[in-house]
Design an enzyme around this catalytic site. Sequence first.
Site, PDB file in Angstrom:
ATOM      1  CE1 TYR A 171      -3.217  -2.698   0.360  1.00 30.92           C
ATOM      2  CE2 TYR A 171      -5.194  -1.024   0.219  1.00 30.92           C
ATOM      3  CZ  TYR A 171      -4.674  -2.459   0.155  1.00 30.92           C
ATOM      4  OH  TYR A 171      -5.308  -3.245   0.008  1.00 30.92           O
ATOM      5  CE  LYS A 184       3.517 -17.964   0.908  1.00 27.38           C
ATOM      6  NZ  LYS A 184       2.533 -19.698   0.172  1.00 27.38           N
ATOM      7  CG  ASP A 226      -0.797 -20.530   1.187  1.00 21.86           C
ATOM      8  OD1 ASP A 226      -0.645 -20.513   2.301  1.00 21.86           O
ATOM      9  OD2 ASP A 226       0.295 -21.805   0.730  1.00 21.86           O
ATOM     10  CG  ASP A 246      -7.374  -5.183   1.212  1.00 28.38           C
ATOM     11  OD1 ASP A 246      -8.305  -4.978   1.234  1.00 28.38           O
ATOM     12  OD2 ASP A 246      -7.567  -5.591  -0.319  1.00 28.38           O
ATOM     13  CG  ASP A 301     -13.155  -7.736   0.764  1.00 27.43           C
ATOM     14  OD1 ASP A 301     -12.753  -6.963   1.594  1.00 27.43           O
ATOM     15  OD2 ASP A 301     -13.722  -7.722   0.014  1.00 27.43           O
TER      16      ASP A 301
HETATM   17  C1  IPM Z   1     -10.937  -2.191   2.694  1.00 24.51           C
HETATM   18  C2  IPM Z   1     -10.491  -1.916   0.783  1.00 24.51           C
HETATM   19  C3  IPM Z   1      -9.742  -0.506   0.313  1.00 24.51           C
HETATM   20  C4  IPM Z   1      -8.018  -1.564   0.339  1.00 24.51           C
HETATM   21  C5  IPM Z   1      -9.492   0.620  -1.073  1.00 24.51           C
HETATM   22  C6  IPM Z   1     -11.421   1.066  -0.914  1.00 24.51           C
HETATM   23  C7  IPM Z   1      -8.565   1.136  -0.958  1.00 24.51           C
HETATM   24  O1  IPM Z   1     -10.549  -2.759   0.006  1.00 24.51           O
HETATM   25  O2  IPM Z   1     -10.757  -1.052   2.817  1.00 24.51           O
HETATM   26  O3  IPM Z   1     -10.642  -3.203   2.794  1.00 24.51           O
HETATM   27  O4  IPM Z   1      -7.643  -1.708  -0.383  1.00 24.51           O
HETATM   28  O5  IPM Z   1      -7.824  -0.992   1.418  1.00 24.51           O
HETATM   29 MG    MG Z   2     -10.399  -4.302   1.382  1.00 18.71          MG
END
Ligand code: IPM
Ligand code: MG
Length: 349
Positions: free
Chosen positions: A125, A171, A204, A228, A232
Amino acid sequence: MSQNLSRKICILPGDGIGPEVTTSALAVLRTLELPISFSIEAGGYEHYLETGQTISPASLKRCMEADAILYGANTNPAGDSGYQSLTLLLRDSLALHGNIRPVLSFDPDSAVDLVIFRENSECLYVREEREIPDGYDATRRITRSASERIARLAFSYARENSRRQVTIVHKANVLRKTCGLFREVCFQVASEYPDIEVREELVDACVMKLFLKPSSFDVLLTTNLFGDILSDAAAALVGGLGLAPGANIGERHAMFEPVHGSAPDIAGKNLANPTACILATAMMLEHLQFKVEASRIRGALKQLIQRGATTRDLGGTLLTSEFTDELIGELRTQTVRSGSGDDQISTLR
Ligand code: IPM
Ligand code: MG
């Protein structure tokens, strides 16, 4: 912080479903009648297309002066659009180095209850990409100080919240220097917390184990990009991104947001699930020391979701606004039941 001190928050609705979910969260906040004043600030991709700026300096200043920021969602087009992501701009400008993402199921038969601590300032990032003869190179920066900062945040959170175990996710078998350093620093910090069990997983394998036996995880501690992806993925265990909130924490500032994006396909249709943004609001209230109200929000959401009063993503039929009204009804019923809430001064307009 004392309960009678007024707090200032900035609300940044952003793009897509952001305005709908923050409107819903604001309606919930108003119901609680807390001594909180707020300003609504423009920012995000649509704002950039209109003005050439992700956020105006005046709005950014108000965000910096606020006790907390509540953020909706932001469109981040892939490729080189010239747009600087509002999410990333705020994380950088406000030095929000820790990203805390709880993943908790409302399903009484599920045992998913974990918290991801994602380092929020470095890794890939740093967005330093360079051209090389046959493509591009990217910097993955991992520093001792940032790794130590997120590790301390995770271990002290574990201790304060009676969590039994922290899993360091990396990793280091491939990325021997960067992940190797992260791992080493996390273990060093862990040695100061003998009361917390420490484990490690390769990223992984961690995802696979998370899906096979999520109850074996408690606190996960990881670098930015892995965090990140993991957050999700973990949201899928509890019903998806409609239920996943996050806090971006720094030394001086704090921003609370749903983990989801701007969902342009359903934007403006009153279909979005505002739960993640409302859960982020509960995290914000906790941060502002309104702990009772934070748990009232969670309790009311649990009631609704368990009786199937949900938006479509969770199999229900409610529109965003109907879900919000139901939730407010539930909060008012709670107030009547417990007799609480009527002695608070309201400056929330
Ligand atoms: C998150 C999002 C962000 C990230 C994007 C919107 C830049 O996916 O907050 O997880 O990658 O951190
Ligand atoms: Mg994200």
